[in-house]
Structures are given as C-alpha cells and as structure tokens.
Scaffold this motif. Structure first.
Motif, PDB file in Angstrom:
ATOM      1  N   GLY A   1       2.175   6.158  14.842  1.00 35.11           N
ATOM      2  CA  GLY A   1       2.899   6.017  13.452  1.00 35.11           C
ATOM      3  C   GLY A   1       2.549   4.445  12.831  1.00 35.11           C
ATOM      4  N   PHE A   2       3.744   3.773  12.782  1.00 35.60           N
ATOM      5  CA  PHE A   2       3.188   2.304  11.950  1.00 35.60           C
ATOM      6  C   PHE A   2       4.608   1.317  12.961  1.00 35.60           C
TER       7      PHE A   2
ATOM      8  N   ASP B   1      10.209   4.856   1.822  1.00 36.19           N
ATOM      9  CA  ASP B   1       9.553   4.626   3.043  1.00 36.19           C
ATOM     10  C   ASP B   1       8.130   4.759   3.220  1.00 36.19           C
ATOM     11  N   ALA B   2       7.633   5.072   1.995  1.00 32.50           N
ATOM     12  CA  ALA B   2       6.030   5.142   1.997  1.00 32.50           C
ATOM     13  C   ALA B   2       5.374   3.973   1.486  1.00 32.50           C
ATOM     14  N   ASN B   3       6.188   3.196   0.669  1.00 32.33           N
ATOM     15  CA  ASN B   3       5.588   1.709   0.013  1.00 32.33           C
ATOM     16  C   ASN B   3       5.992   0.900   1.042  1.00 32.33           C
TER      17      ASN B   3
ATOM     18  N   VAL C   1      16.509  -6.005   0.038  1.00 30.66           N
ATOM     19  CA  VAL C   1      16.840  -4.693  -0.059  1.00 30.66           C
ATOM     20  C   VAL C   1      15.595  -3.787   0.468  1.00 30.66           C
ATOM     21  N   ARG C   2      15.639  -2.935   0.904  1.00 35.38           N
ATOM     22  CA  ARG C   2      14.509  -1.843   1.364  1.00 35.38           C
ATOM     23  C   ARG C   2      14.919  -0.324   1.656  1.00 35.38           C
ATOM     24  N   VAL C   3      14.111   0.467   1.686  1.00 33.87           N
ATOM     25  CA  VAL C   3      14.544   1.837   1.941  1.00 33.87           C
ATOM     26  C   VAL C   3      13.764   2.448   3.244  1.00 33.87           C
ATOM     27  N   ALA C   4      14.749   2.686   4.370  1.00 33.93           N
ATOM     28  CA  ALA C   4      14.050   3.265   5.251  1.00 33.93           C
ATOM     29  C   ALA C   4      13.460   4.721   5.408  1.00 33.93           C
ATOM     30  N   ARG C   5      14.340   5.268   4.604  1.00 31.66           N
ATOM     31  CA  ARG C   5      13.862   6.780   4.567  1.00 31.66           C
ATOM     32  C   ARG C   5      14.435   7.286   2.962  1.00 31.66           C
ATOM     33  N   GLY C   6      13.303   8.001   2.577  1.00 31.09           N
ATOM     34  CA  GLY C   6      13.345   8.367   1.045  1.00 31.09           C
ATOM     35  C   GLY C   6      12.761   7.700  -0.002  1.00 31.09           C
ATOM     36  N   VAL C   7      13.567   7.603  -1.141  1.00 31.81           N
ATOM     37  CA  VAL C   7      12.918   6.926  -2.382  1.00 31.81           C
ATOM     38  C   VAL C   7      14.055   6.657  -3.275  1.00 31.81           C
TER      39      VAL C   7
ATOM     40  N   SER D   1      15.081  10.917  -4.015  1.00 29.80           N
ATOM     41  CA  SER D   1      14.519  11.885  -2.863  1.00 29.80           C
ATOM     42  C   SER D   1      15.820  12.653  -2.516  1.00 29.80           C
ATOM     43  N   ASP D   2      15.455  13.549  -1.716  1.00 30.59           N
ATOM     44  CA  ASP D   2      17.046  14.363  -1.253  1.00 30.59           C
ATOM     45  C   ASP D   2      17.973  13.710  -0.796  1.00 30.59           C
TER      46      ASP D   2
END
Ligand SMILES: Cc1cn([C@H]2C[C@H](O)[C@@H](COP(=O)(O)OP(=O)(O)O[C@H]3O[C@H](C)C(=O)[C@H](O)[C@H]3O)O2)c(=O)[nH]c1=O
Length: 191
Positions: free
Chosen positions: A26-27, A108-110, A77-83, A128-129
């Motif tokens: 993973g990462f 969570d992709a960028n 701020v950041r996003v751990a899951r989704g967009v 995202s959902d």
C-alpha cells in the motif's frame, strides 16, 4: 520527509503534498511533521491543539465557518477517504485579497493538504459517496465565537462543483441559515 508546498491565489493559504512511499502493501506518508511543516511553510511556533474528524456523505457541504479573534483557528486539512472540494475564503478586512476564495480537490488519492491561516473562512463539499475529513486546528473550538457565511454568497460567487448534485448541497440548519458577507456586522470579519 519534506513535502512540496504550492502557494495559492490567497497569500498564506498553502497547498501541501506529502511524500508518499508506495509499495506492494500500500503506502505510507507522514500526515504531519512539525519540523517539516515549519521548514516547508516558513511558519514558526504554530501549535496545533486539536485534531478533528468529520465523515460526510455525497453532497454534504460544511461551511463556510470561522472563529472570531482571539480564538481564530488556523487549519491544516486533508481527506483520509473519499474526495472533497475544499474552499478557503479571505475575510481579513485589511487583506488585498479580501473576498477572494481558493478551491482545491483533496482526496485519498492525491493526499493533498491545505493550510488555511487564522482569519479565513473554510468549507468543503463532498464529491464521493462518503468522505472522511481530518484536520488540525491551532486553537480550540469556541462555539460562542464561531461565525458562518452562506456557501452561495453572491459577493463571493464561489464556483462549487455541484454538477453531480442537481438537488443542491446538503446543509446543516446552521449553514442553511447563514448570513451573507454583506449582512455580517463589523464584528463578523476579522480585523
Ligand atoms: C467544529 C466542532 C464541532 N463540535 C461539535 C458541535 C456540534 O455538536 C457538532 C457538529 O458541529 P458542526 O455542525 O459545527 O460541524 P461542522 O459543520 O463540520 O463544522 C466544521 O466545518 C467547517 C468545515 C470548519 O472548518 C470548522 O472546523 C467547523 O465549523 O460537533 C465540537 O465538539 N468541536 C468542534 O471543534
């Protein structure tokens, strides 16, 4: 590990991109490193005192929020899951970019993060959902000093990406009732 820092159209609002170590599992990334944050941003002596985590479903728009001095919050701020599409608005009365906004896609992709200095308003809409939104703040929650500005304020004219939301965003009652920039009393904007 140092991250790359990109300035935005609002002085002081910075886009940070951490170094991501990917492998077959993973990462790994350092989501916060005080030394590297200070080196990357040139900011010194900032203490983050609170970590927040909100989860929202598609179409939720949280904001625009800020806290008045002396409890204005800087936010990383950041996003751990989704967009999400994240927005910072300059409401610093004495700023040459007063009334300007910047919008960036955090996902969570960028792995992108946005540093929003104290004195700005902040909000985001979920694309995202679901989205898990994580952020650090430089002062504690002070509801008595929290203020809101309506997300669709005509003066700000934020270009929210609502193409996939024909019914419009899902707002809290507080956000649905938020005043416009012009309606805020003098105390509503940071000096
Ligand atoms: C912000 C906050 C809220 N709460 C409690 C108060 C409410 O009972 C509940 C939900 O609060 P609220 O609807 O204000 O949450 P958000 O709409 O996500 O507010 C945040 O949304 C935008 C995007 C921001 O930038 C701010 O950090 C913050 O205002 O959590 C706490 O206990 N501590 C806190 O720090």
């Amino acid at each position: 590990m140092p991250c790359t820092v990109t300035p935005t159209a609002i002085p002081g609002v910075l886009l940070l991109e951490p170094r991501v170590f990917g492998d077959e599992r993973g990462f790994f990334l350092e989501s916060f490193n005080q030394r590297d944050f200070e080196a990357a941003t040139g900011l010194r002596g900032l203490a983050f005192v609170q970590d927040n985590h909100s989860r929202s479903r598609r179409g939720v728009l949280r904001g625009l929020h800020y806290q008045l001095p002396p409890r204005a919050q800087g936010k990383l701020v950041r996003v751990a899951r989704g967009v999400v599409w994240d927005v910072a608005v300059d409401i610093r009365r004495d700023s040459p970019t007063f009334g300007r906004w910047v919008g960036v896609e955090l996902s969570d992709a960028n792995h992108r993060m946005l540093w929003i200095p104290p004195g700005l308003a902040h909000g985001f809409v979920v694309l995202s959902d679901e989205a898990d939104f994580l952020y650090k703040t430089t002062d504690y929650y002070a509801p008595e000093l929290e203020r809101c500005i309506r997300w669709d304020d005509p003066q700000l004219a934020i270009e929210w990406p609502l193409q996939g939301l024909p019914q419009g965003p899902l707002l809290s009652a507080k956000d649905a009732a938020a005043p416009g920039l012009a309606d805020l009393p003098g105390e509503g904007l940071s000096p």
